[in-house]
Scaffold this motif. Structure first.
Motif, PDB file in Angstrom:
ATOM      1  N   SER A 244      35.827  51.265  15.701  1.00 18.75           N
ATOM      2  CA  SER A 244      35.638  50.412  16.879  1.00 18.75           C
ATOM      3  C   SER A 244      34.473  49.475  16.609  1.00 18.75           C
ATOM      4  O   SER A 244      33.358  49.938  16.318  1.00 18.75           O
ATOM      5  N   VAL A 245      34.721  48.172  16.662  1.00 22.74           N
ATOM      6  CA  VAL A 245      33.650  47.194  16.486  1.00 22.74           C
ATOM      7  C   VAL A 245      33.163  46.764  17.866  1.00 22.74           C
ATOM      8  O   VAL A 245      33.922  46.799  18.838  1.00 22.74           O
ATOM      9  N   PRO A 246      31.900  46.375  17.991  1.00 20.73           N
ATOM     10  CA  PRO A 246      31.394  45.963  19.300  1.00 20.73           C
ATOM     11  C   PRO A 246      32.075  44.699  19.803  1.00 20.73           C
ATOM     12  O   PRO A 246      32.476  43.841  19.008  1.00 20.73           O
ATOM     13  N   ALA A 247      32.213  44.602  21.108  1.00 18.11           N
ATOM     14  CA  ALA A 247      32.823  43.421  21.710  1.00 18.11           C
ATOM     15  C   ALA A 247      32.022  42.175  21.338  1.00 18.11           C
ATOM     16  O   ALA A 247      30.798  42.214  21.203  1.00 18.11           O
ATOM     17  N   ASP A 248      32.716  41.082  21.158  1.00 18.21           N
ATOM     18  CA  ASP A 248      32.070  39.818  20.811  1.00 18.21           C
ATOM     19  C   ASP A 248      31.300  39.292  22.019  1.00 18.21           C
ATOM     20  O   ASP A 248      31.836  39.225  23.130  1.00 18.21           O
ATOM     21  N   PHE A 249      30.037  38.939  21.805  1.00 23.84           N
ATOM     22  CA  PHE A 249      29.199  38.415  22.890  1.00 23.84           C
ATOM     23  C   PHE A 249      29.453  36.917  23.009  1.00 23.84           C
ATOM     24  O   PHE A 249      29.166  36.152  22.094  1.00 23.84           O
TER      25      PHE A 249
END
Length: 344
Positions: A244-249
């Motif tokens: 799981s990659v962090p959501a794009d800001f």
């Protein structure tokens, strides 16, 4: 060295002014480290003794500062997609004894300042910003550190803007609060022998200030380079099953102090990457609500932060990395999850 001003002096004053201007803030007070910045800021606010809400996933200093300022810490849960405070959980923890919320811009991503500001306004709470990992981060064109009543920064060497030793700063728009912070950091003095408050000794030394003065003009370029690395990781890892990659800001600028992925096979993956010459980190291996020091709160094992702490893995990131480095690390991760493991 030429000035023989090792504590205070022109280098410190110059950096305080330059950093305040960079942030778009009125006041900057250099102090000994980021923890001192938090503690002094909370003391200077002089809030009624009560509860302060803190993210369950952050460095221990955030919670320590609350307790050392005479308040009680309450941990709020985090979102799993970006590791920031969960506004719904924060709202549910606001009670009659709540006096403030500390917004931690964890890993360099700005917290939801619009939502947190609205909560603080609605319930008459003080909003404090912990910007230790987010120098230069922005929300809608506004730098973090300028949203709350007061903000704390760290210049520990590992930060995006770091010195060659410990250092910190307090930032505020409130001139009176800034004066109180400056006095508290210097033995409570308004003049050399005039101790108006019971203070402490926490001052940014001139060597650190001189280094930070040299590095500050490069900060935006370094953040841009870190964003490029993060974009590469996100592009190459988003479709890897098991990661799981962090959501794009998308509403400002992420400083990318860290790029943190999640996987249930975190420890196995970490060993595999190490065997292939890639060092990683864990930030943080145990959520604060699960630490021995905070068991008395009765929140252990009850928050999503507990699960995140077991899965989080910090990948290499920095302005020194290039696209080949990102592809190498990402390729190893993809190989690990596809079962095609081999040590290079």
């Amino acid at each position: 060295m030429d000035d023989s001003a090792f504590i205070g002096g022109p280098s410190v004053r110059s950096f305080e002014m330059a950093f305040a201007e960079y942030l778009g803030a009125e006041n900057c007070i250099g102090v000994g480290n980021g923890t001192d910045a938090l503690e002094i800021a909370l003391a200077a606010l002089d809030l009624p003794t009560g509860e302060i809400i803190v993210p369950a996933n952050t460095f221990a200093a955030t919670a320590e500062a609350v307790i050392r300022a005479g308040h009680r810490v309450v941990f709020a849960d985090i979102r799993e997609d970006n590791y920031q405070l969960d506004l719904d959980d924060v709202k549910g923890r606001i009670g009659p004894d709540t006096v403030g919320i500390i917004a931690v811009h964890l890993y360099g991503e700005p917290a939801d300042m619009s939502g947190l500001s609205a909560l603080c306004m609605r319930y008459n709470l003080s909003l404090i910003e912990d910007c230790a990992q987010a120098h230069g981060a922005e929300v809608d064109g506004r730098k973090v550190g300028t949203f709350g009543r007061v903000a704390a920064f760290s210049f520990y060497p590992g930060k995006v803007l770091g010195g060659i030793g410990d250092g910190g700063a307090i930032v505020t728009e409130d001139d009176d609060l800034a004066g109180r912070c400056r006095m508290l950091a210097n033995h409570g003095r308004s003049a050399k022998w005039a101790h108006e408050l019971v203070g402490r000794n926490s001052r940014l030394d001139a060597v650190q200030a001189a280094v930070l003065n040299v590095k500050l003009p490069f900060l935006d370029d370094w953040i841009l380079a870190r964003n490029s690395v993060a974009k590469g990781y996100r592009r190459l890892l988003s479709d890897v099953e098991g990661v799981s990659v962090p959501a794009d800001f998308r509403t400002g600028i992420h400083a990318y102090h860290l790029f943190v992925i999640r996987t249930a096979r975190r420890d196995e993956l970490r060993e595999f990457l190490k065997a292939n010459g890639v060092e990683t980190g864990i930030h943080y291996p145990v959520a604060l609500c699960d630490q021995p020091a905070y068991q008395y709160l009765g929140q252990s094992g009850k928050l999503k932060a507990t699960v995140v702490a077991r899965q989080a893995l910090s990948l290499p990131i920095g302005e020194h990395l290039n696209s080949d480095d990102v592809e190498y690390v990402s390729g190893l991760i993809a190989a690990f999850f596809s079962g095609h493991r081999r040590v290079q």
